[in-house]
Design a protein around this motif. Structure first.
Motif, PDB file in Angstrom:
ATOM      1  N   ASN A 140      23.603  37.336  35.170  1.00  0.00           N
ATOM      2  CA  ASN A 140      23.264  38.418  34.252  1.00  0.00           C
ATOM      3  C   ASN A 140      23.517  39.807  34.811  1.00  0.00           C
ATOM      4  N   SER A 141      24.229  39.858  35.929  1.00  0.00           N
ATOM      5  CA  SER A 141      24.652  41.168  36.425  1.00  0.00           C
ATOM      6  C   SER A 141      26.152  41.371  36.253  1.00  0.00           C
ATOM      7  N   LEU A 142      26.839  40.323  35.805  1.00  0.00           N
ATOM      8  CA  LEU A 142      28.282  40.419  35.591  1.00  0.00           C
ATOM      9  C   LEU A 142      28.593  41.289  34.379  1.00  0.00           C
ATOM     10  N   SER A 143      29.607  42.114  34.520  1.00  0.00           N
ATOM     11  CA  SER A 143      30.083  42.873  33.368  1.00  0.00           C
ATOM     12  C   SER A 143      30.954  41.964  32.515  1.00  0.00           C
ATOM     13  N   PHE A 144      31.200  42.375  31.291  1.00  0.00           N
ATOM     14  CA  PHE A 144      32.042  41.569  30.414  1.00  0.00           C
ATOM     15  C   PHE A 144      33.447  41.440  30.992  1.00  0.00           C
ATOM     16  N   GLU A 145      33.956  42.485  31.616  1.00  0.00           N
ATOM     17  CA  GLU A 145      35.296  42.446  32.201  1.00  0.00           C
ATOM     18  C   GLU A 145      35.349  41.451  33.362  1.00  0.00           C
ATOM     19  N   GLU A 146      34.285  41.379  34.152  1.00  0.00           N
ATOM     20  CA  GLU A 146      34.237  40.394  35.236  1.00  0.00           C
ATOM     21  C   GLU A 146      34.256  38.974  34.680  1.00  0.00           C
ATOM     22  N   VAL A 147      33.573  38.762  33.578  1.00  0.00           N
ATOM     23  CA  VAL A 147      33.573  37.440  32.935  1.00  0.00           C
ATOM     24  C   VAL A 147      34.977  37.084  32.467  1.00  0.00           C
ATOM     25  N   ARG A 148      35.661  38.063  31.924  1.00  0.00           N
ATOM     26  CA  ARG A 148      37.030  37.832  31.454  1.00  0.00           C
ATOM     27  C   ARG A 148      37.932  37.441  32.633  1.00  0.00           C
ATOM     28  N   GLU A 149      37.802  38.135  33.741  1.00  0.00           N
ATOM     29  CA  GLU A 149      38.597  37.822  34.929  1.00  0.00           C
ATOM     30  C   GLU A 149      38.228  36.445  35.487  1.00  0.00           C
ATOM     31  N   TYR A 150      36.953  36.131  35.469  1.00  0.00           N
ATOM     32  CA  TYR A 150      36.478  34.841  35.970  1.00  0.00           C
ATOM     33  C   TYR A 150      37.120  33.701  35.178  1.00  0.00           C
ATOM     34  N   MET A 151      37.072  33.772  33.856  1.00  0.00           N
ATOM     35  CA  MET A 151      37.627  32.703  33.029  1.00  0.00           C
ATOM     36  C   MET A 151      39.140  32.631  33.166  1.00  0.00           C
ATOM     37  N   PHE A 152      39.804  33.775  33.272  1.00  0.00           N
ATOM     38  CA  PHE A 152      41.262  33.805  33.447  1.00  0.00           C
ATOM     39  C   PHE A 152      41.651  33.046  34.713  1.00  0.00           C
ATOM     40  N   ASN A 153      40.918  33.293  35.791  1.00  0.00           N
ATOM     41  CA  ASN A 153      41.236  32.642  37.068  1.00  0.00           C
ATOM     42  C   ASN A 153      40.864  31.163  37.065  1.00  0.00           C
TER      43      ASN A 153
END
Length: 505
Positions: A140-153
């Motif tokens: 719950n500290s991840l930004s939405f952009e970090e989530v996007r990068e996480y799923m991409f990888n």
């Protein structure tokens, strides 16, 4: 006298006593780990001259992982992860895991292998060490952009292994290591991997035919190597409590009827072969006719028949519908479903999102989000018939995730989204005051966020992009959680999805 004094001391200084007990437990744990390291040196003496084992960083059903350093010729020390496979592991399974790492690993976020040591029946796989965060701690500290990068990888890693015909079978956050600071990722643990019919990993072909029975019986146990029992991650939030243990089971199985029962029945499910009676067991004459098809019970004839055997390895909560219903034909699509569950946790801020102790409960939980009619219809496509006692509507994924995360997307409001599905729609209407007593545990966690139970939430003061989640995110989630494996999105297709339109492959 000593007992009396100790008891009196505990009453007078409860915090001191608690600290004492905690330190005592930690000392015992460290002592146990020290003994494990000594035993490993004894079992594989070649390690002594190469590695200095520092600590145990993970433990699973079939292996333990240690952090070690290797002295390089340049004088520098390099950190390594040493995976010690338990001696009872099948040699063919070990060889197949090694081949997955050597052929597919080392690039595109897939863990590679540096060395392998063997002494008698002890095998140690040496891999690069990636320092990583606990998924639950950072969720719950991840930004939405970090989530996007996480799923991409994650999709890059899955595209890589699927290209070689590898089905990982245990995709989950604890098997996808993430270093937030360095933005590095690694898909690990191929101990449950299986091959597709055209797999390029030759040993997977043999391992799959040799170990099918073993997988269906022994490998259904939840296992973790780098994950839930991760000793080198300081996690204050991992302890199971009302806000993190989202579903606590209170179910019973009625053996005579095989119905799923909770304190008050919410959903009863049953799966049977579609249109074809299962092969009769030796104790059941084949000419007996089943009289329970299309009913909410299982007759004694069906109970006496041999159960259908199909691979069901993996972690509860991440298994795809075709795994839960024992579909014999399972493809790389099961990894994509698991990735969809990871994405669902990231978007909703809830982990684990699903947690069930048996396959029928897990299927019922999936129905609370994807709908009972949709689940039944999808099951028909892979030769299964699912019966459900209630009609459970499918949820709007955006509405569901925003309710659970505690956000209200301005992106949605600007588009005039008038969908009114709420978390309360997950089952038949009940009196909210008595909800904890009457609703199934599999859906209580979805309602709890509305009642201010202190669950994981994001403060409105720092939205970190969560008020601007585009429709593309939920479109991708919907395609990942496609109940039909034949039409579920692939890793290659996911990387080309508009959700990642400005990200470079």
């Amino acid at each position: 006298m000593e007992t009396v004094l100790k008891s009196h001391c505990d009453e007078q200084h409860p915090h001191e006593a608690e600290d004492f007990h905690r330190k005592h437990e930690q000392n015992n744990k460290l002592s146990g780990i020290k003994k494990d390291i000594e035993k490993l040196y004894e079992a594989v003496p070649q390690l002594v001259n190469v590695f200095k084992i520092k600590e145990k960083i993970g433990e699973g059903t079939f292996s333990s992982v240690y952090l070690a350093t290797a002295q390089l010729q340049t004088g520098y020390e390099e950190k390594m992860a040493l995976k010690h496979l338990i001696p009872t592991s099948h040699p063919l399974r070990i060889a197949a895991e090694l081949q997955c790492l050597t052929v597919a690993g080392g690039q595109d976020n897939v863990m590679g292998v540096k060395y392998c040591f063997r002494k008698n029946d002890h095998v140690v796989i040496v891999m690069p060490y990636l320092e990583h965060e606990s998924f639950l701690d950072i969720l719950n500290s991840l930004s939405f952009e970090e989530v996007r990068e996480y799923m991409f990888n994650l999709f890059k890693a899955l595209r890589r292994i699927h290209h070689f015909g590898i089905v990982h079978r245990d995709v989950k956050p604890s098997n996808f290591l993430y270093n937030r600071r360095l933005k590095e990722y690694a898909l690990v643990d191929f101990g449950l991997a299986q091959g597709t019919p055209d797999t390029k990993i030759e040993l997977l072909k043999t391992a799959q035919s040799e170990g099918q029975q073993e997988d269906s019986v022994h490998r259904s146990v939840q296992r973790s190597v780098f994950g839930e029992r991760n000793f080198n991650v300081s996690s204050s939030t991992y302890q199971e409590n009302s806000s993190t243990k989202l579903i606590k089971q209170s179910k019973m199985i009625d053996v005579s009827s095989r119905k799923l029962v909770t304190k008050k029945k919410i959903i009863s499910t049953k799966t049977v072969s579609n249109g074809v009676a299962r092969k009769a067991a030796s104790g059941c004459p084949s000419n007996l006719t089943c009289d329970c098809y299309a009913t909410d019970r299982v007759c004694s004839i069906c109970l006496s028949r041999r159960q259908q055997v199909a691979p069901r390895a993996g972690t509860p909560g991440f298994r795809a519908p075709e795994v839960l219903t024992k579909c014999p034909t399972q493809t790389t699509a099961i990894d994509m479903w698991s990735a969809g569950i990871v994405f669902l946790s990231l978007l909703s801020g809830r982990y684990p999102f699903y947690k069930a102790s048996d396959d029928l409960t897990a299927l019922a939980q999936i129905m609370t989000v994807r709908g009972s009619k949709e689940t039944i219809q999808a099951a028909k496509t892979f030769g299964k018939s699912v019966l459900c006692t209630q009609d459970v509507p499918a949820q709007n994924l955006r509405t569901l995730c925003e309710k659970l995360r505690g956000t209200n997307s301005s992106y949605t409001r600007s588009r005039g989204d008038t969908h009114t599905n709420s978390v309360n729609d997950l089952a038949l209407p009940v009196d909210k005051q008595h909800a904890p007593k009457t609703r199934g545990k599999e859906i209580q966690h979805l309602q709890s966020c509305q009642e201010g139970d202190g669950a994981l939430e994001i403060k409105a003061t720092d939205m970190k992009g969560w008020d601007q989640v585009p429709d593309d995110a939920y479109d991708l989630l919907d395609k990942l959680l496609d109940l039909n494996p034949a039409t579920r999105i692939t890793a290659k297709e996911a990387l080309l999805h508009p959700f990642f339109k400005d990200m470079r492959l």
